[in-house]
Design a protein around this motif. Structure first.
Motif, PDB file in Angstrom:
ATOM      1  N   THR A   1      33.375  56.552  68.939  1.00  0.00           N
ATOM      2  CA  THR A   1      32.816  57.555  68.037  1.00  0.00           C
ATOM      3  C   THR A   1      31.877  58.474  68.805  1.00  0.00           C
ATOM      4  OG1 THR A   1      31.103  55.999  67.461  1.00  0.00           O
ATOM      5  CG2 THR A   1      32.965  56.171  65.954  1.00  0.00           C
TER       6      THR A   1
ATOM      7  N   GLY B   1      14.671  58.961  70.995  1.00  0.00           N
ATOM      8  CA  GLY B   1      14.526  60.410  70.855  1.00  0.00           C
ATOM      9  C   GLY B   1      15.808  60.983  70.285  1.00  0.00           C
ATOM     10  N   GLN B   2      16.468  61.837  71.065  1.00  0.00           N
ATOM     11  CA  GLN B   2      17.713  62.441  70.590  1.00  0.00           C
ATOM     12  C   GLN B   2      18.931  61.616  71.011  1.00  0.00           C
ATOM     13  OE1 GLN B   2      18.063  65.406  68.692  1.00  0.00           O
ATOM     14  NE2 GLN B   2      15.877  65.026  68.433  1.00  0.00           N
TER      15      GLN B   2
ATOM     16  N   VAL C   1      13.596  60.498  62.239  1.00  0.00           N
ATOM     17  CA  VAL C   1      13.384  59.908  63.559  1.00  0.00           C
ATOM     18  C   VAL C   1      13.222  60.984  64.628  1.00  0.00           C
ATOM     19  CG1 VAL C   1      14.332  58.401  65.307  1.00  0.00           C
ATOM     20  CG2 VAL C   1      14.717  57.908  62.889  1.00  0.00           C
ATOM     21  N   GLY C   2      14.241  61.890  64.713  1.00  0.00           N
ATOM     22  CA  GLY C   2      14.149  62.938  65.718  1.00  0.00           C
ATOM     23  C   GLY C   2      13.441  64.141  65.137  1.00  0.00           C
TER      24      GLY C   2
ATOM     25  N   GLN D   1      16.897  52.128  63.652  1.00  0.00           N
ATOM     26  CA  GLN D   1      16.534  53.128  62.662  1.00  0.00           C
ATOM     27  C   GLN D   1      17.446  53.147  61.435  1.00  0.00           C
ATOM     28  OE1 GLN D   1      16.475  54.856  66.064  1.00  0.00           O
ATOM     29  NE2 GLN D   1      14.297  54.458  66.257  1.00  0.00           N
ATOM     30  N   LYS D   2      18.655  52.640  61.598  1.00  0.00           N
ATOM     31  CA  LYS D   2      19.561  52.643  60.448  1.00  0.00           C
ATOM     32  C   LYS D   2      20.291  51.310  60.416  1.00  0.00           C
ATOM     33  CE  LYS D   2      22.431  56.168  59.110  1.00  0.00           C
ATOM     34  NZ  LYS D   2      23.262  57.340  59.469  1.00  0.00           N
TER      35      LYS D   2
ATOM     36  N   HIS E   1      21.533  58.740  71.244  1.00  0.00           N
ATOM     37  CA  HIS E   1      22.095  57.746  70.335  1.00  0.00           C
ATOM     38  C   HIS E   1      22.483  56.498  71.140  1.00  0.00           C
ATOM     39  CE1 HIS E   1      24.811  57.376  66.514  1.00  0.00           C
ATOM     40  NE2 HIS E   1      23.972  56.391  66.645  1.00  0.00           N
TER      41      HIS E   1
ATOM     42  N   TRP F   1      18.276  55.240  67.977  1.00  0.00           N
ATOM     43  CA  TRP F   1      18.143  56.412  68.851  1.00  0.00           C
ATOM     44  C   TRP F   1      16.900  56.263  69.723  1.00  0.00           C
ATOM     45  CZ3 TRP F   1      20.071  56.666  63.943  1.00  0.00           C
ATOM     46  CH2 TRP F   1      21.233  57.415  63.734  1.00  0.00           C
TER      47      TRP F   1
ATOM     48  N   LEU G   1      11.979  43.651  69.743  1.00  0.00           N
ATOM     49  CA  LEU G   1      11.265  44.289  70.846  1.00  0.00           C
ATOM     50  C   LEU G   1      11.594  45.775  70.817  1.00  0.00           C
ATOM     51  CD1 LEU G   1      11.604  41.756  73.793  1.00  0.00           C
ATOM     52  CD2 LEU G   1       9.636  42.211  72.341  1.00  0.00           C
TER      53      LEU G   1
ATOM     54  N   GLU H   1       6.104  41.873  76.327  1.00  0.00           N
ATOM     55  CA  GLU H   1       7.348  41.546  75.635  1.00  0.00           C
ATOM     56  C   GLU H   1       7.588  40.046  75.611  1.00  0.00           C
ATOM     57  OE1 GLU H   1      10.373  43.831  77.524  1.00  0.00           O
ATOM     58  OE2 GLU H   1       9.894  45.626  76.359  1.00  0.00           O
TER      59      GLU H   1
ATOM     60  N   PRO I   1      19.881  62.012  65.582  1.00  0.00           N
ATOM     61  CA  PRO I   1      19.092  61.037  64.815  1.00  0.00           C
ATOM     62  C   PRO I   1      18.779  61.571  63.429  1.00  0.00           C
ATOM     63  CG  PRO I   1      17.754  62.171  66.457  1.00  0.00           C
ATOM     64  CD  PRO I   1      19.152  62.572  66.708  1.00  0.00           C
TER      65      PRO I   1
ATOM     66  N   PRO J   1      28.486  60.588  69.559  1.00  0.00           N
ATOM     67  CA  PRO J   1      27.067  60.341  69.248  1.00  0.00           C
ATOM     68  C   PRO J   1      26.612  61.254  68.118  1.00  0.00           C
ATOM     69  CG  PRO J   1      27.301  61.559  71.307  1.00  0.00           C
ATOM     70  CD  PRO J   1      28.676  61.134  70.897  1.00  0.00           C
ATOM     71  N   LEU J   2      25.754  60.728  67.273  1.00  0.00           N
ATOM     72  CA  LEU J   2      25.235  61.508  66.153  1.00  0.00           C
ATOM     73  C   LEU J   2      23.798  61.881  66.437  1.00  0.00           C
ATOM     74  CD1 LEU J   2      26.588  59.255  63.289  1.00  0.00           C
ATOM     75  CD2 LEU J   2      27.482  61.477  64.000  1.00  0.00           C
TER      76      LEU J   2
ATOM     77  N   ARG K   1      25.465  52.662  68.346  1.00  0.00           N
ATOM     78  CA  ARG K   1      26.207  53.408  67.332  1.00  0.00           C
ATOM     79  C   ARG K   1      26.972  52.462  66.421  1.00  0.00           C
ATOM     80  NH1 ARG K   1      29.178  57.527  71.447  1.00  0.00           N
ATOM     81  NH2 ARG K   1      27.334  58.018  72.671  1.00  0.00           N
TER      82      ARG K   1
END
Lengths: 380, 396, 249
Positions: A15, C20-21, A24-25, C62-63, C23, C18, C58, B296, A20, A17-18, C26
């Protein structure tokens, strides 16, 4: 489908990448993640914002918005005349500018100081750019030739130049003379001391250790007093030493001790193999040091040398305690001028002084950081 | 490292010259000779110079009357006291401003250093700005700034800024209440001491119980209750024997309470904020030196963040922090000599400053002054070496 | 310690993460049964370490959902601590505490998290040190041990919390070749005892020997999963074939 007997799985396709989710972003995510990620953090953020507001607004008001930019005397910087609360009184700095830079160096001879500054800058800039060529020649010119030329230019008395007593020097000129001389003289002294401290001869080593630890253990101001009041007593009474020269001697001894420790750090970073390889080639002690070890070690300690210079530049302010008027000293003297006595004179002076010192020191510390990063990457 | 080439063809007559060992001894003898000659030369010059300038020698001046006043003294001092007493007045003032400065600088420095590592972007940046601004301005500049521009700008005592009617800020200094110990205050102090002792005993007991049963004891709360609560209860029972003498405006100045003179305050603020900037950097790099993996690992064992900090990160960070921290303490102490720039009567100002000025005995006075700073430095580094050798991490 | 509620140790549903930007993970779906041993492999940067680090939080996802031992991972700090104390983790670089002795490394968490009496904690620690076959090193500091010994201490340290699930994040990659075997042997023993394990590793021999399932990850997603025999004999996906051809010569 229980866990243990899960059947084989093959992804139908890779797939794409999407981006965020917005939370989040993006800026919203950034603010949430960095400023408001918990209750306590939100409070800290608010307090910080208040702090910035409380400092920045009056500062900008003082420095720019409420500041007076033109004027010829104290009257122009009084609220009665201006009509609103007065910020910085910049004409005061304008009027004192020559004093702050040259002290009481004769007006018609300022070109000599300017020329020295320009010469120093022209030699220093390529020295600081790592990629600039002819480093060796450049260093000899800056550390060897420049001080001599600068001496004759500033002091005069020969080559048809009028003699200028150091008593009339002042301001930034003195600050730079003390700091630069301190570094230029302390570098060779420091190298010798560092080599001596690592020497296998107990008398040499012991003496170097005592010298280094002594100067590092006492405050600079005691060294300046030592140079001013005690040193002349030890010398034949036929010698009269200039007050500035005495201070320079004190500063050079003091900073040599610190320089020695910086150089020692560099020497320690050179692997044993380098010494062994040099010995195996049949090089003697001085050749090993001069051709193999020191060139490597000195490159490593450039950030340390720059940091020492920053320290020395800041410490130069101490000469005002032995009645030599450096930049800060001249500023302090300027406060006393009744022609410019206004409620804001003091603050204007401190603001200007602070900005000058900060610009000098901050840019040097960034430079030292830059060299350090460069060294770190080139070592890998 | 004196591996000179020793060719097999070296002529026997010159073999002595090429023997590295003998050469070393020769060099050292030459060096020693130069040093001795310089020493003698200096001594002779000093003798003639002192005689020519009619300056007294020796330490007899320490018994002479000083004849000048000092604006802050921890021990009784008046103008008719001796230079010897002036020395101790100055030394104590140096130690006082250094001790307070070290405490304040440590507190500010740790706070700023931790703030620089905060995950709150804003506070981390603010702490960074603090460090950069303070580090890049000369200390003397900052001392003068606080003295002239901040404290000097405070109103006269008549219009002093009052904080809760107990603390007064004016250009004569900061006046704070002085505690008065009335009858029965001994009981309160005794309760305070008892609180500390019981807390220590509790600590042992809690540790022993933990080792036996695994139960943990909320020591922090108990300690707070015992050390603060117990004396408070006794104080109430005894009818508030400890009172405060508030500073009061009489004429042109405050009487009563304790007044911190502006010279002390300016020096203290400047020294502690300046040193704090360096301490902050030390703390930051110390904590960063503990790898993220350590945290950690502790988290993955289920340790809570607070416990991870106190049992894993801080013990390791302290090894990195303490040596440079000590040298900052030393720097602060040495820098307190800048007091002379604003007239705070520290060791340097009253001894190497005024006393030297009056007696002219530069050699004795500067030697003593330098010796004091040297002794402080040497003792500190000796302690440091001992500490370092104890805390060295055990390696293969 | 609560009783086992079901047969699933870890369940990951439609999980995304993620940086930052970027991914990194997935749409991950993975169910690990109790007692199952899973080996996760894949090229570097494929997100395999990030995946197992999400399991004991750790790293934060996010989803989607991560359920460990019947408890969903949310921002609830209390639940996170509980899950962490039931999930042991072994790191690539050991991460032993250098200022504590081997024994103290092992007793730290049992004493402060499990609230065990010190004596009992030490007894447990010695038992597990025995099991990883280094009981004689208990009073030494980590810096005095070899890499293989350090990693075995790290395993013992995790075991002292008597975890229900063990996570291994490339446990042998930082080791000298001659020390790999001693660590793998310890892991095999653990597997034979029925421990639920998720291992990120390139040790394909280990995968063949003990894994119930091999999961292959690339560019942040699970590309293929199968029982080891099938996985190695008949890889389905192109990327799997490519990867296997690169590491098995």
């Amino acid at each position: 489908m229980t866990g243990t007997t899960q059947t084989a799985y093959v992804a139908p396709a890779i797939t794409a990448p999407l981006p965020p989710p917005i939370a989040v972003g993006g800026p919203v995510g950034w603010v949430r993640g960095n400023l408001l990620n918990s209750w306590s953090n939100a409070i800290v953020t608010i307090v910080s914002l208040y702090l910035i507001w409380a400092v920045a607004v009056p500062l900008i008001n003082f420095l720019i918005i409420d500041a007076v930019w033109d004027g010829a005397g104290r009257a122009d910087c009084l609220p009665e005349k201006v009509g609103h609360s007065v910020g910085a009184c910049w004409p005061f700095i304008g009027a004192k500018f020559s004093q702050l830079v040259y002290g009481f160096y004769p007006w018609n001879l300022h070109w000599r100081v300017d020329l020295t500054f320009a010469l120093g800058a022209v030699l220093l800039v390529p020295l600081m750019i790592p990629r600039a060529p002819l480093k060796m020649l450049n260093s000899i010119l800056f550390f060897g030739v420049f001080p001599i030329v600068a001496f004759f230019l500033l002091v005069g008395g020969s080559f048809g130049l009028e003699h200028v007593e150091t008593r009339s020097w002042g301001g930034l000129l003195v600050t730079l003379v003390v700091a630069v001389t301190g570094i230029v003289v302390s570098l060779p002294l420091g190298i010798l001391l560092a080599l001596g401290r690592r020497s296998h001869m107990p008398a040499v080593q012991g003496m170097c250790v005592i010298f280094i630890e002594f100067w590092r253990g006492v405050p600079l101001i005691t060294v300046l007093f030592f140079a001013t009041y005690m040193l002349p007593l030890f010398l034949p009474n036929t010698w009269t030493i200039d007050a500035l020269l005495r201070v320079l001697v004190g500063v050079a001894l003091f900073s040599a001790a610190y320089m020695a420790e910086v150089v020692r750090g560099g020497l320690q970073a050179i692997p044993r193999g380098q010494f062994e390889a040099a010995s195996a080639l049949g090089l003697g002690y001085w050749k090993t040091m001069g051709l193999i070890v020191l060139p490597q070690a000195l490159r490593l300690v450039i950030p340390g040398i720059v940091n020492n210079f920053i320290g020395l530049f800041k410490d130069t302010t101490l000469v005002l305690i032995v009645s030599i008027f450096d930049f800060l000293g001249q500023m302090r003297a300027a406060f006393a001028d009744p022609n410019w006595s206004t409620p804001v004179t003091l603050y204007t002076g401190f603001a200007f002084c602070g900005i000058v010192y900060f610009v000098f020191c901050f840019s040097m510390s960034r430079y030292s950081l830059f060299v350090e990063r460069r060294l770190n990457t080139s070592h890998r | 490292m004196t591996g000179e080439r020793e060719g097999p063809a070296a002529r026997p007559r010159l073999a002595v010259l090429y023997n590295p060992k003998l050469r070393g001894i020769f060099y050292q003898l030459v060096l020693l000779a130069i040093m001795v000659w310089l020493g003698i030369e200096f001594a002779l010059n000093a003798k003639t110079n002192l005689q020519a300038q009619k300056i007294a020698t020796g330490f007899g001046f320490l018994d002479n009357t000083a004849g000048f006043g000092v604006n802050q003294s921890l021990i009784a001092y008046q103008e008719s006291d001796t230079y010897g007493r002036v020395f101790f007045v100055g030394l104590l003032n140096t130690l006082v401003v250094s001790a307070f400065g070290i405490a304040l600088a440590t507190a500010i420095g740790f706070l700023v250093g931790v703030a620089r590592l905060s995950n709150n972007w804003l506070i981390a940046r603010l702490a960074g700005v603090y460090v950069e601004v303070i580090r890049n301005l000369p200390l003397l500049f900052q001392i003068l700034f606080w003295y002239l521009a901040v404290l000097g700008a405070l109103p006269a005592p008549r219009n002093a800024i009052s904080v809760l009617d107990g603390v007064f800020l004016s250009n004569r200094g900061i006046a704070v209440p002085r505690p008065l110990f009335g009858e029965g205050s001994g009981l309160v102090l005794a309760a305070f001491a008892a609180g500390i002792v019981v807390t220590l005993m509790l600590r042992f007991w809690a540790q022993a119980r933990q080792e036996k049963t695994g139960q943990q004891f909320p020591l922090g709360c108990a300690a707070a209750g015992l050390i603060l609560g117990l004396p408070l209860l006794v104080m109430i029972a005894a009818g508030f024997p400890i009172g405060f003498e508030l500073p009061q405006l009489r004429g042109f100045n405050f009487v009563g309470g304790v007044t911190m003179i502006p010279e002390f305050t300016a020096l203290l603020i400047a020294l502690s904020t300046y040193t704090a900037a360096f301490i902050a950097e030390i703390v930051r790099s110390g904590i960063q030196a503990v790898s993220r993996g350590q945290t950690e690992a502790a988290y993955s064992l289920g340790l809570k963040p607070g416990r991870t900090m106190s049992m894993v990160v801080i013990p390791q960070a302290m090894r990195v922090i303490i040596p440079p921290l000590t040298s900052q303490y030393l720097n602060l102490t040495k820098n307190s000599s800048l007091a002379v720039g604003i007239g705070y009567p520290d060791l340097f100002a009253v001894f190497a400053g005024t006393t030297l000025n009056q007696t002219g005995q530069a050699i004795e006075i500067l030697a003593v002054t330098m010796a004091v700073y040297l002794v402080i430095s040497l003792i500190t580094s000796a302690l440091m070496n001992w500490y370092n050798s104890r805390l060295q991490l055990v390696e293969r | 310690m609560h009783t086992t509620k079901n047969e699933t140790a870890v369940e990951i549903v439609a999980m995304n993460k993620w940086y930052g930007q970027f991914h990194v993970l997935r749409d991950i779906n993975l169910k690990v049964g109790r007692g199952e041993r899973i080996v996760i492999c894949g090229p570097s940067g494929s997100g395999k370490s990030t995946l197992i680090r999400c399991i004991n939080r750790l790293e934060e996802h996010q989803k989607g959902k991560i359920i460990v031992d019947g408890t969903e991972l949310t921002n609830d700090l209390k639940k996170i601590d509980e899950i962490r104390s039931d999930v042991g983790m072994v790191f690539q670089h050991f991460n032993l505490f250098p200022h504590l002795t081997v024994l103290e490394n092992c007793t730290l968490a049992p004493i402060w998290v499990r609230k065990m009496p010190k004596k009992d904690a030490e007894e447990v620690a010695r038992k597990y040190l025995e099991r990883v076959r280094i009981p004689e090193q208990a009073m030494k500091y980590p810096g005095q041990l070899s890499g293989g010994q350090q990693q075995r201490v790290a395993i013992a340290r995790a075991l002292c919390m008597e975890p229900k699930i063990m996570l291994f994040d490339e446990p042998t990659s930082a080791l000298d070749p001659e020390m790999v075997k001693e660590v793998l042997d310890t892991m095999v023993t653990l597997a034979l005892d029925g421990m639920t394990m998720l291992c990120v590793t390139h040790e394909m021999g280990f995968a063949r020997q003990v894994a119930n399932r091999v999961v292959f990850m690339d560019v942040g997603q699970i590309v293929e999963a199968n029982e080891p025999k099938e996985f190695f004999a008949h890889p389905q996906h192109e990327r799997t074939k490519l990867f296997l051809s690169q590491i098995l010569h």
